[in-house]
Design a protein around this motif. Structure first.
Motif, PDB file in Angstrom:
ATOM      1  N   PRO A  77     -12.640 -15.746   1.123  1.00 54.65           N
ATOM      2  CA  PRO A  77     -13.457 -14.616   0.680  1.00 54.65           C
ATOM      3  C   PRO A  77     -12.717 -13.789  -0.373  1.00 54.65           C
ATOM      4  N   PHE A  78     -13.434 -13.450  -1.411  1.00 54.78           N
ATOM      5  CA  PHE A  78     -12.847 -12.673  -2.499  1.00 54.78           C
ATOM      6  C   PHE A  78     -13.637 -11.380  -2.627  1.00 54.78           C
ATOM      7  N   ASP A  79     -12.919 -10.269  -2.764  1.00 52.53           N
ATOM      8  CA  ASP A  79     -13.591  -8.981  -2.887  1.00 52.53           C
ATOM      9  C   ASP A  79     -13.518  -8.513  -4.337  1.00 52.53           C
ATOM     10  N   ILE A  80     -14.657  -8.039  -4.851  1.00 54.40           N
ATOM     11  CA  ILE A  80     -14.729  -7.715  -6.278  1.00 54.40           C
ATOM     12  C   ILE A  80     -14.121  -6.363  -6.643  1.00 54.40           C
ATOM     13  N   ILE A  81     -13.736  -5.570  -5.647  1.00 58.33           N
ATOM     14  CA  ILE A  81     -13.120  -4.276  -5.977  1.00 58.33           C
ATOM     15  C   ILE A  81     -11.607  -4.448  -6.042  1.00 58.33           C
ATOM     16  N   PRO A  82     -11.015  -4.158  -7.191  1.00 58.29           N
ATOM     17  CA  PRO A  82      -9.580  -4.414  -7.325  1.00 58.29           C
ATOM     18  C   PRO A  82      -8.750  -3.368  -6.582  1.00 58.29           C
ATOM     19  N   ARG A  83      -7.528  -3.759  -6.287  1.00 53.54           N
ATOM     20  CA  ARG A  83      -6.594  -2.787  -5.773  1.00 53.54           C
ATOM     21  C   ARG A  83      -5.728  -2.376  -6.967  1.00 53.54           C
ATOM     22  N   ILE A  84      -5.630  -1.061  -7.178  1.00 51.64           N
ATOM     23  CA  ILE A  84      -4.961  -0.571  -8.385  1.00 51.64           C
ATOM     24  C   ILE A  84      -3.673   0.145  -8.012  1.00 51.64           C
ATOM     25  N   MET A  85      -2.600  -0.206  -8.713  1.00 52.54           N
ATOM     26  CA  MET A  85      -1.311   0.409  -8.395  1.00 52.54           C
ATOM     27  C   MET A  85      -0.749   1.142  -9.600  1.00 52.54           C
ATOM     28  N   GLN A  86      -0.160   2.294  -9.349  1.00 50.24           N
ATOM     29  CA  GLN A  86       0.423   3.081 -10.428  1.00 50.24           C
ATOM     30  C   GLN A  86       1.764   2.490 -10.835  1.00 50.24           C
ATOM     31  N   PRO A  87       2.158   2.744 -12.082  1.00 46.63           N
ATOM     32  CA  PRO A  87       3.429   2.192 -12.554  1.00 46.63           C
ATOM     33  C   PRO A  87       4.615   2.587 -11.663  1.00 46.63           C
ATOM     34  N   GLY A  88       4.627   3.830 -11.194  1.00 47.93           N
ATOM     35  CA  GLY A  88       5.756   4.288 -10.380  1.00 47.93           C
ATOM     36  C   GLY A  88       5.858   3.551  -9.060  1.00 47.93           C
ATOM     37  N   ALA A  89       4.738   3.407  -8.392  1.00 47.37           N
ATOM     38  CA  ALA A  89       4.725   2.719  -7.109  1.00 47.37           C
ATOM     39  C   ALA A  89       5.124   1.258  -7.309  1.00 47.37           C
ATOM     40  N   TRP A  90       4.597   0.685  -8.391  1.00 48.43           N
ATOM     41  CA  TRP A  90       4.931  -0.717  -8.654  1.00 48.43           C
ATOM     42  C   TRP A  90       6.421  -0.901  -8.922  1.00 48.43           C
ATOM     43  N   LYS A  91       6.996   0.037  -9.667  1.00 47.65           N
ATOM     44  CA  LYS A  91       8.418  -0.083  -9.989  1.00 47.65           C
ATOM     45  C   LYS A  91       9.259  -0.129  -8.717  1.00 47.65           C
ATOM     46  N   LYS A  92       8.850   0.692  -7.764  1.00 47.97           N
ATOM     47  CA  LYS A  92       9.595   0.725  -6.507  1.00 47.97           C
ATOM     48  C   LYS A  92       9.508  -0.637  -5.800  1.00 47.97           C
ATOM     49  N   ILE A  93       8.310  -1.204  -5.788  1.00 48.65           N
ATOM     50  CA  ILE A  93       8.137  -2.508  -5.144  1.00 48.65           C
ATOM     51  C   ILE A  93       8.900  -3.587  -5.890  1.00 48.65           C
ATOM     52  N   ASN A  94       8.772  -3.558  -7.208  1.00 47.92           N
ATOM     53  CA  ASN A  94       9.465  -4.536  -8.047  1.00 47.92           C
ATOM     54  C   ASN A  94      10.981  -4.472  -7.812  1.00 47.92           C
ATOM     55  N   ASP A  95      11.526  -3.273  -7.928  1.00 43.94           N
ATOM     56  CA  ASP A  95      12.973  -3.137  -7.784  1.00 43.94           C
ATOM     57  C   ASP A  95      13.419  -3.466  -6.365  1.00 43.94           C
ATOM     58  N   GLY A  96      12.634  -3.010  -5.408  1.00 43.68           N
ATOM     59  CA  GLY A  96      12.998  -3.238  -4.011  1.00 43.68           C
ATOM     60  C   GLY A  96      12.951  -4.711  -3.651  1.00 43.68           C
TER      61      GLY A  96
ATOM     62  N   GLY B  25       1.725   5.364   2.643  1.00 38.22           N
ATOM     63  CA  GLY B  25       1.565   6.660   1.989  1.00 38.22           C
ATOM     64  C   GLY B  25       1.721   6.463   0.497  1.00 38.22           C
ATOM     65  N   ALA B  26       1.638   7.556  -0.287  1.00 35.51           N
ATOM     66  CA  ALA B  26       1.620   7.445  -1.738  1.00 35.51           C
ATOM     67  C   ALA B  26       2.740   6.541  -2.268  1.00 35.51           C
ATOM     68  N   GLU B  27       3.980   6.818  -1.865  1.00 35.70           N
ATOM     69  CA  GLU B  27       5.057   5.936  -2.303  1.00 35.70           C
ATOM     70  C   GLU B  27       5.824   5.421  -1.101  1.00 35.70           C
ATOM     71  N   GLU B  28       5.113   5.300   0.004  1.00 39.76           N
ATOM     72  CA  GLU B  28       5.763   4.822   1.229  1.00 39.76           C
ATOM     73  C   GLU B  28       5.427   3.361   1.441  1.00 39.76           C
ATOM     74  N   PHE B  29       6.457   2.536   1.378  1.00 45.22           N
ATOM     75  CA  PHE B  29       6.233   1.107   1.567  1.00 45.22           C
ATOM     76  C   PHE B  29       7.178   0.567   2.629  1.00 45.22           C
ATOM     77  N   TYR B  30       6.695  -0.413   3.372  1.00 48.34           N
ATOM     78  CA  TYR B  30       7.563  -1.114   4.311  1.00 48.34           C
ATOM     79  C   TYR B  30       7.481  -2.597   4.027  1.00 48.34           C
ATOM     80  N   VAL B  31       8.627  -3.263   4.125  1.00 47.56           N
ATOM     81  CA  VAL B  31       8.603  -4.719   4.038  1.00 47.56           C
ATOM     82  C   VAL B  31       8.322  -5.262   5.431  1.00 47.56           C
ATOM     83  N   LEU B  32       7.288  -6.110   5.533  1.00 46.68           N
ATOM     84  CA  LEU B  32       6.963  -6.712   6.821  1.00 46.68           C
ATOM     85  C   LEU B  32       7.783  -7.959   7.063  1.00 46.68           C
ATOM     86  N   GLU B  33       7.878  -8.783   6.032  1.00 50.43           N
ATOM     87  CA  GLU B  33       8.721  -9.971   6.146  1.00 50.43           C
ATOM     88  C   GLU B  33       9.009 -10.539   4.771  1.00 50.43           C
ATOM     89  N   ASP B  34      10.090 -11.356   4.752  1.00 47.67           N
ATOM     90  CA  ASP B  34      10.447 -12.044   3.519  1.00 47.67           C
ATOM     91  C   ASP B  34      10.102 -13.505   3.756  1.00 47.67           C
TER      92      ASP B  34
END
Lengths: 520, 329
Positions: free
Chosen positions: A116-135, A199-208
């Protein structure tokens, strides 16, 4: 319903992706309907449910559209329900017709099903993405260092950071890999790091996921689908492209070829067309322009791997393998495997062929090793973790076990080796009987389980025939390691389509969304 | 290209061609069975035995059904029976499975077409086929086979993959034409008096129709149908697209392009067989006996098929070959 008809996209209108957009962005009627959970339906009264409990990625607690969603929200409000429904149907038809499918284990009705594919995108801000990318990159640097260490000097064990039995006593630690130098010291060429937002910039890694993580084809295909369905949105918003994923993957794979090979031949090794991720294996091979092979297509002679071609044997230098360790070579691992290639491990150890990912990476993504990743980051990199771990109880430890058994209805319990959402207990969603059954299993084999608190996963608006409603999502960015460590700016967003469900796996009723990382 | 991929493509097109040819044989059988002539005591003379005999399925049919041979059972068995690996249903299923395994090697139009064909036949039941008229079903199979060949022809890069697809088509077609012609051997006429009679005429006519060559016959000979000419048309003529000569010519030309220094044998065998048909004469066919002649062709096709397997599709390499491959780099 009083919705405006679909208007053509506004030529010449500048893209809205600045904070200033926020003020003029929003006509609150739609917001109100969305917050009530059921769009387009009759209006309910009373307070919206779950409004405070879960972080909604599109709307703030006050009902305002978050700034990075504003241009999208404005566009959404211009659409009629019929138009969106038609687009959703179009997407469903295309996915089925293109055969973008996955197989469900234990389902007797058919081999494949469209995801199943949902047509509404999930949008991420540059700041939040940077944190995920770097982390995520940070984790992979540490995990690669960890793998090199445990198959060589074992400094981290001698330093007492991680207990020896956690590593050496682990069933999937591969003593065969000891003392072997893998090309470029890269063990994990492709990783899928599962992240949830609370939360806004709260992320947790569930697994690698460090073995043979899948799903990246959906990341790529979902983007193609969105560009096909809603081209006008891409001119309104600065969405970072993801198409170069396969080019980068191929570059990385070529960069780890055995020494002395000038123009390496790369192949993708699949278990075959009945594997749940076969579509993806074929897709990646096609996108990289390399052969998709099965074990029977390869043979090893004089510690060199060859594929059987219509023009005779052709040497293979790098194998992006999507076959698990234990099935890779019946001479080295499970003798009953018919998916593997006899002699492949010897050729690998002789440095005549490179396997990606390396053999023996599972010991580092084991759910009980996961708890030590923040320590690995400090130990190998001397850095503080950018992304947090979820607090994890190890049921092999007596005190942890007591706590968990006393709080089962609040916790999520997972098998140490489990994946795909199979064999897990989601306490708050489970019945009394399910909890008691699980309690028995834990008592029987406590080493096999870990437990985590139930996280308040963020929700994203998701399209249904009945309207738009919030559903829980997670995020899987794909970390590529070659000469450098990198993530293309995008990820697979999985969405739990069942109301209230926290399980996003496609085998358990999950769907996917396109993930838009906005460029600064 | 990968041998396994070539093998899948080759069998994809063989199975489509086989489904088409089975539809053709069943269609001609159905037409023959409508003729007034029947002998109740001669089961081999029953036209419904023909599709079983030429596909080598008589034994498995009798394992499945006891009692008399009936048209209803043969149709059931040969059209939509999933337990019969040679039924039209099974051929289409295999063709689609092969296509699915190598979908990266074919165009998306081809995959959509063959996948659609599979989804459609999956939804058909024997009852619905009978209700709509059995000939409509056979025509549908033939047209879908033409369509898939057309999509292939119209969309595919002329690469090695394309050549293996065509090789499969012509290998299967040659095999089927030889088998269909041999039908005449199995449909024994009850007495010499019937030879050249009305029944004989209808049988040859039906046979020509089953390979879409009835009109061609009229155009070429403008005369009555005789066994000699039918044999000439379907065995020796180069311009009849389903004749043995035409098929082997294609096979030879494809193999000339595919074979290299390490694989001359398939090309040689194909050339030899093609030369036999190209320079053969009708008298030789009938001196040898039609059945014996066709058996000879089928044997050579089978030997060629083994060589194609050995060199391209399921190769077994010697240590020496592997070493020389390593040396090339």
């Amino acid at each position: 319903m009083g919705r405006k008809p679909v208007s053509p996209s506004h030529p010449g209108e500048p893209p809205h992706h600045t904070k200033a957009d926020r003020r003029d962005a929003y006509e609150p009627a739609l917001v109100q309907r969305l917050l009530e959970g059921k769009e387009y339906g009759p209006r309910r009264t009373g307070k919206p449910m779950n409004r405070r409990a879960f972080y909604n990625e599109m709307y703030g607690a006050d009902g305002d559209v978050r700034s990075h969603y504003a241009p999208y929200a404005r566009w959404l409000d211009e659409q009629t329900v019929e138009h969106l429904q038609q687009k959703q149907r179009e997407a469903d038809t295309l996915y089925t017709r293109l055969g973008i499918t996955f197989a469900v284990y234990g389902d007797e009705t058919g081999v494949e099903r469209a995801i199943p594919f949902d047509i509404i995108p999930r949008i991420m801000q540059p700041g939040a993405w940077k944190k995920i990318n770097d982390g995520a990159c940070q984790r992979l640097r540490a995990l690669n260092a960890f793998l090199k260490d445990i198959y060589h000097g074992q400094d981290i064990i001698r330093a007492g950071v991680i207990p020896a039995e956690q590593v050496l006593g682990n069933k999937i630690y591969r003593p065969e890999m000891r003392g072997f130098d893998v090309p470029g010291d890269v063990y994990v060429h492709v990783a899928g790091v599962d992240v949830v937002q609370t939360g806004a910039e709260e992320f947790y890694v569930l697994e690698d996921n460090l073995r043979t993580p899948s799903g990246v084809s959906y990341m790529l295909e979902n983007r193609r689908m969105m560009m096909r369905l809603f081209p006008e949105l891409f001119s309104r918003m600065p969405v970072a492209p993801v198409d170069h994923y396969t080019d980068r993957l191929l570059d990385n794979l070529r960069s780890v070829a055995p020494a002395g090979v000038m123009n390496p031949t790369v192949v993708v090794l699949t278990p075959g067309s009945y594997n749940s991720a076969y579509f993806e294996h074929a897709y990646l091979a096609l996108q990289m322009g390399v052969e998709l092979v099965e074990g029977q297509d390869l043979f090893v002679a004089d510690n060199t791997a060859y594929m059987r071609t219509t023009r005779g044997p052709q040497r293979v230098d790098v194998i992006y393998r999507r076959v698990d360790d234990e099935f890779l070579d019946p001479l080295a691992f499970r003798p009953d495997s018919i998916l593997g290639v006899p002699g492949l491990f010897a050729a690998y150890r002789a440095g005549r062929v490179t396997l990606a990912n390396a053999i023996g990476t599972g010991v580092a993504d084991d759910k009980s090793t996961y708890a030590y990743v923040p320590e690995m980051i400090r130990f190998y990199l001397g850095e503080e973790p950018i992304l947090q771990n979820v607090p994890t109880w190890q049921l092999r430890k007596a005190e942890d076990r007591e706590h968990v058994l006393a709080h089962l209805p609040e916790l999520v319990v997972k098998e140490v080796q489990g994946s795909g959402g199979y064999g897990m207990l989601v306490g708050p969603a489970a019945s009394r009987n399910e909890i008691e059954a699980f309690r028995g299993r834990i008592r029987h084999n406590p080493d096999n389980y870990i437990a985590q608190p139930t996280l308040a996963l963020s929700t994203c608006p998701t399209f249904f025939a009945t309207g738009i409603a919030g559903r829980h999502v997670d995020l899987r960015p794909y970390v590529l390691t070659g000469k450098t460590v990198s993530v293309v700016p995008g990820a697979l967003t999985r969405v739990a389509l069942r109301e209230g469900s926290l399980v996003v796996n496609s085998s358990q009723g999950g769907g996917t969304k396109d993930t838009w990382v906005l460029e600064e | 290209m990968l041998s396994r991929a070539a093998n899948n493509l080759y069998w994809m097109s063989r199975h489509i061609e086989r489904a088409e040819n089975t539809a053709r044989v069943l269609d001609v059988t159905y037409r023959m069975s409508l003729l007034p002539y029947r002998t109740p005591d001669q089961s081999w003379a029953d036209p419904w035995a023909v599709p079983l005999v030429i596909n080598g399925l008589a034994t498995s049919y009798y394992e499945r059904f006891t009692g008399a041979l009936t048209s209803e059972r043969v149709l059931r068995f040969m059209a939509l029976d999933p337990t019969n690996p040679s039924s039209i249903y099974s051929c289409i299923q295999s063709a689609r499975e092969n296509a699915r395994t190598v979908r990266g090697a074919i165009t998306s139009e081809m995959y959509e077409d063959i996948n659609g064909l599979w989804l459609e036949i999956k939804d058909r039941s024997h009852e619905s086929v009978v209700a709509r008229g059995i000939s409509e079903f056979f025509d549908w199979v033939k047209m879908r086979s033409h369509q898939f060949r057309g999509v292939t022809f119209g969309t595919m890069l002329r690469d090695e993959a394309y050549q293996f697809i065509r090789l499969g088509t012509f290998m299967e077609r040659a095999d089927n034409t030889a088998r269909i012609l041999d039908v005449k051997y199995h449909t024994l006429l009850p007495s010499v008096a019937d030879v050249g009679g009305a029944v004989d005429y209808y049988q040859w006519g039906a046979l020509l129709r089953s390979v879409s060559a009835f009109d061609s016959y009229r155009k070429v000979y403008r005369d009555a149908i005789t066994p000699m000419r039918v044999a000439e048309l379907l065995i020796l003529r180069e311009d009849v697209p389903r004749s043995l000569h035409a098929c082997t010519k294609e096979i030879y030309e494809i193999l000339r392009g595919l074979c290299d220094a390490s694989s001359r044998e398939p090309e040689r065998l194909a050339g030899e067989l093609n030369a036999q048909l190209r320079y053969g004469r009708t008298e030789q066919v009938f001196t040898a006996g039609l059945h014996e002649y066709l058996m000879g062709v089928l044997d050579r096709l089978s030997a060629l098929s083994d060589e194609i397997d050995r060199h391209f599709l399921v190769p077994v390499y010697s240590q020496q070959q592997a070493q020389s491959a390593a040396a090339v780099r």
